[in-house]
Write an enzyme that holds these catalytic residues in place. Structure first.
Site, mmCIF file in Angstrom:
data_model
loop_
_atom_site.group_PDB
_atom_site.id
_atom_site.type_symbol
_atom_site.label_atom_id
_atom_site.label_comp_id
_atom_site.label_asym_id
_atom_site.label_seq_id
_atom_site.Cartn_x
_atom_site.Cartn_y
_atom_site.Cartn_z
ATOM 1 N N CYS A 1 -3.410 -0.103 8.558
ATOM 2 C CA CYS A 1 -2.696 -1.374 8.407
ATOM 3 C C CYS A 1 -1.244 -1.213 8.854
ATOM 4 O O CYS A 1 -0.425 -0.641 8.131
ATOM 5 C CB CYS A 1 -2.761 -1.844 6.962
ATOM 6 S SG CYS A 1 -4.439 -2.097 6.351
ATOM 7 N N CYS B 1 -12.361 -10.856 21.022
ATOM 8 C CA CYS B 1 -11.648 -9.855 20.231
ATOM 9 C C CYS B 1 -10.533 -9.205 21.045
ATOM 10 O O CYS B 1 -9.987 -8.176 20.658
ATOM 11 C CB CYS B 1 -12.612 -8.794 19.689
ATOM 12 S SG CYS B 1 -13.556 -7.928 20.956
ATOM 13 N N CYS C 1 -8.173 1.750 -1.249
ATOM 14 C CA CYS C 1 -7.751 0.998 -0.061
ATOM 15 C C CYS C 1 -7.700 -0.474 -0.421
ATOM 16 O O CYS C 1 -8.691 -1.048 -0.877
ATOM 17 C CB CYS C 1 -8.711 1.236 1.102
ATOM 18 S SG CYS C 1 -8.313 0.265 2.583
ATOM 19 N N ASP D 1 -19.861 -14.015 22.773
ATOM 20 C CA ASP D 1 -19.102 -13.193 21.821
ATOM 21 C C ASP D 1 -19.047 -11.767 22.359
ATOM 22 O O ASP D 1 -19.636 -10.840 21.797
ATOM 23 C CB ASP D 1 -19.774 -13.246 20.447
ATOM 24 C CG ASP D 1 -18.964 -12.521 19.373
ATOM 25 O OD1 ASP D 1 -17.811 -12.139 19.648
ATOM 26 O OD2 ASP D 1 -19.489 -12.320 18.269
ATOM 27 N N CYS E 1 0.830 -1.206 0.000
ATOM 28 C CA CYS E 1 0.000 0.000 0.000
ATOM 29 C C CYS E 1 0.866 1.258 0.000
ATOM 30 O O CYS E 1 1.789 1.394 0.813
ATOM 31 C CB CYS E 1 -0.919 0.008 1.219
ATOM 32 S SG CYS E 1 -1.955 1.478 1.340
ATOM 33 N N GLU F 1 -28.868 -9.812 24.144
ATOM 34 C CA GLU F 1 -28.097 -8.699 23.585
ATOM 35 C C GLU F 1 -28.378 -7.454 24.421
ATOM 36 O O GLU F 1 -29.429 -7.344 25.047
ATOM 37 C CB GLU F 1 -28.476 -8.488 22.116
ATOM 38 C CG GLU F 1 -27.940 -7.243 21.447
ATOM 39 C CD GLU F 1 -26.427 -7.123 21.518
ATOM 40 O OE1 GLU F 1 -25.935 -5.996 21.679
ATOM 41 O OE2 GLU F 1 -25.736 -8.163 21.419
ATOM 42 N N ASN G 1 -25.962 -13.834 14.878
ATOM 43 C CA ASN G 1 -24.934 -14.452 14.045
ATOM 44 C C ASN G 1 -24.729 -15.928 14.374
ATOM 45 O O ASN G 1 -24.591 -16.767 13.484
ATOM 46 C CB ASN G 1 -23.624 -13.682 14.229
ATOM 47 C CG ASN G 1 -22.630 -13.913 13.107
ATOM 48 O OD1 ASN G 1 -22.998 -13.993 11.937
ATOM 49 N ND2 ASN G 1 -21.363 -14.011 13.455
ATOM 50 N N GLN H 1 -19.781 -8.258 11.650
ATOM 51 C CA GLN H 1 -18.386 -8.560 11.374
ATOM 52 C C GLN H 1 -18.032 -7.993 10.002
ATOM 53 O O GLN H 1 -18.774 -8.175 9.040
ATOM 54 C CB GLN H 1 -18.141 -10.072 11.408
ATOM 55 C CG GLN H 1 -18.419 -10.714 12.753
ATOM 56 C CD GLN H 1 -17.403 -10.294 13.819
ATOM 57 O OE1 GLN H 1 -16.426 -9.595 13.550
ATOM 58 N NE2 GLN H 1 -17.644 -10.733 15.057
ATOM 59 N N ASP I 1 -28.201 -5.995 30.216
ATOM 60 C CA ASP I 1 -26.830 -5.521 30.359
ATOM 61 C C ASP I 1 -25.987 -6.698 30.853
ATOM 62 O O ASP I 1 -26.042 -7.069 32.028
ATOM 63 C CB ASP I 1 -26.763 -4.359 31.343
ATOM 64 C CG ASP I 1 -25.351 -3.830 31.537
ATOM 65 O OD1 ASP I 1 -24.428 -4.332 30.853
ATOM 66 O OD2 ASP I 1 -25.157 -2.928 32.371
#
Length: 500
Positions: free
Chosen positions: A121, A434, A200, A408, A112, A360, A344, A310, A387
């Site tokens: 990145c 994550c 990009c 998740d 790039c 959720e 998901n 995602q 919550d």
């Protein structure tokens, strides 16, 4: 990199490797610490030459100067580099590579043209195989150092290719009143400047092709100081542009913008002034909205540009398939899905014949989750709003027995949730993370509560970045077989939570 062909690694799954048999062979790349005779203070030197000893979990090179660790962006283990100091702290310093004096074979020319300026990145200088290995090692290191745990089996690192994967991006706009210059692009690395880009390489081509025209359109806006930011989003079929303005849109300009969006078949969403949620300006809702699919589970998910999804749809499909394989859902079982989002994982579990309790934190996502379940003909899924970062044991659904659990959570992890679900005694817990650090913390707590780490592995949701995602499977210890690190793990979890 001996034994790894990065081009071959761009398929669905990288061959499984144990951390002990790592193909990067980091040990060969480690070097002795750099030393200098009576050096000047680090902050006063215009340029410093460092030997890079090893890689850190976030993909920076580690060296030492005056016995102080120096974390170097853009450097690889085994290299000698000339660096520029970017920050100095009491216990460590940070630096940026200015010149590579002695490169290693694992380095490549960043593809790039914006690399080094754009804040997106940060690891393009690494061959892709090395990126994957560092991410797998990051998961292993956090589990080992923070929790004292190691899975019985390392899962193959999931990847779906390194370029043109991203179906959502945030474009910043910066209007300089004095120079009358408008910048539109991505945030620069470590400051608030905006790096203008014309394309990009990690962005879905359907979105990247819009970048050149957007600058010209924004330049025509009569009140540039009211421009906020732009979100570009792509589903399986449609694309959308969401524009944030600090006041109501100029009517004449909006008409021209709408005409352009119509020509591009690009949905136009606006968030004006004090609005907390965007609204669709064009087209009419009945003309079709954004959606993505999970073909393996015959499921379609409708969403808006403001919803969390995602951003790597190909990897997401692999992730859901792997999660369902680990969970091994059987017809008639009850599955608890926490931090369920749009469903998901919930819809995939229901398609396997399970009754699903999906939870959720936001009402809007719960409504869309229930709508998605109904649209897919899955009546065995019920979404609830709660919550999950606080005590939720009083909720009506929380006391129901469950057979299996999937979580998740966001980067903060799921400490409250894992304490609760362990008490439900499910036969399997699948944890999508994550943030490997909070995964390690929660894994330590689960170990203390009687759940053993069976499998774990990295997932490359964001190639060319240092961001690491992981997946882990936990199962109950056999009676009397609680882990050796359980007490230490519980103490660590208490320290993170402020308990005890």
């Amino acid at each position: 990199m001996a034994g790894i062909d990065p081009a071959r690694m761009s398929g669905s799954i990288v061959p499984a490797q144990t951390i002990e048999s790592t193909t990067v062979n980091m040990a060969k790349l480690h070097k002795k610490r750099t030393s200098f005779a009576k050096p000047a203070p680090l902050s006063t030197r215009a340029a410093i030459v460092l030997d890079i000893e090893r890689m850190t979990p976030e993909g920076r090179g580690l060296s030492h100067y005056q016995d102080k660790p120096v974390f170097v962006e853009g450097a690889l283990a085994g290299e000698q580099v000339q660096v520029r100091l970017s920050a100095e702290h009491s216990r460590f310093a940070e630096a940026v590579t200015e010149k590579v004096l002695q490169p290693v074979e694992l380095r490549r020319q960043p593809p790039c043209e914006y690399y080094g300026r754009c804040g997106g990145c940060s690891v393009q200088h690494m061959q892709y195989g090395l990126q994957l290995e560092i991410k797998q090692q990051a998961v292993a290191e956090q589990l080992s150092k923070l929790a004292g745990l190691k899975p019985q089996e390392w899962l193959p690192t999931l990847t779906a290719g390194e370029w043109r994967y991203r179906t959502r991006t945030h474009l910043a706009m910066l209007w300089d009143k004095q120079s009358k210059v408008l910048r539109l692009g991505f945030r620069a690395r470590k400051d608030h400047e905006v790096v203008e880009v014309g394309h990009c390489q990690v962005l879905d081509p359907r979105l990247s092709e819009l970048l050149p025209a957007l600058k010209a359109l924004m330049l025509q806006y009569p009140h540039k100081e009211r421009l906020g930011h732009i979100e570009l989003v792509a589903g399986d079929e449609h694309r959308a542009l969401m524009l944030r303005l600090t006041a109501k849109a100029d009517a004449a300009w909006l008409s021209e913008m709408t005409t352009w969006c119509e020509a591009q078949q690009l949905q136009l969403w606006l968030q004006e002034g004090e609005q907390t949620q965007p609204s669709c300006h064009w087209p009419a809702p009945e003309q079709g909205g954004l959606y993505y699919t999970l073909p393996a589970f015959a499921s379609r998910f409708d969403f808006t540009p403001a919803d969390f999804i995602q951003v790597n749809p190909a990897l997401n499909r692999l992730m859901v398939e792997q999660a369902m394989a680990l969970l091994a859902v059987k017809p008639g079982e009850r599955v608890l899905d926490l931090f369920a989002g749009l469903g998901n994982f919930s819809l995939a579990a229901a398609r396997a014949g399970a009754e699903v309790i999906a939870v959720e934190g936001t009402k809007a996502m719960v409504e869309r989750g229930n709508a998605n379940a109904q649209r897919n003909g899955l009546s065995a899924v019920q979404f609830h709003c709660a919550d999950l970062m606080a005590d939720f044991s009083h909720q009506s659904w929380a006391g129901r027995s469950v057979d299996k659990v999937i979580l998740d959570p966001p980067r903060a992890g799921a400490l409250h949730a894992v304490r609760h679900v362990a008490g439900l005694k499910p036969s399997k817990i699948v944890y999508i993370s994550c943030n490997p650090a909070t995964l390690a913390r929660d894994a330590a707590e689960l170990d203390q509560l009687g759940y053993r780490l069976i499998k774990a592995g990295a997932m490359d949701m964001f190639p060319q970045t240092s961001h690491v995602e992981a997946i882990a499977l936990f199962e109950p210890y056999k009676r009397g077989g609680q882990g050796k690190k359980a007490a230490a793990g519980s103490a660590l979890a208490r320290r993170y939570s402020g308990r005890g």
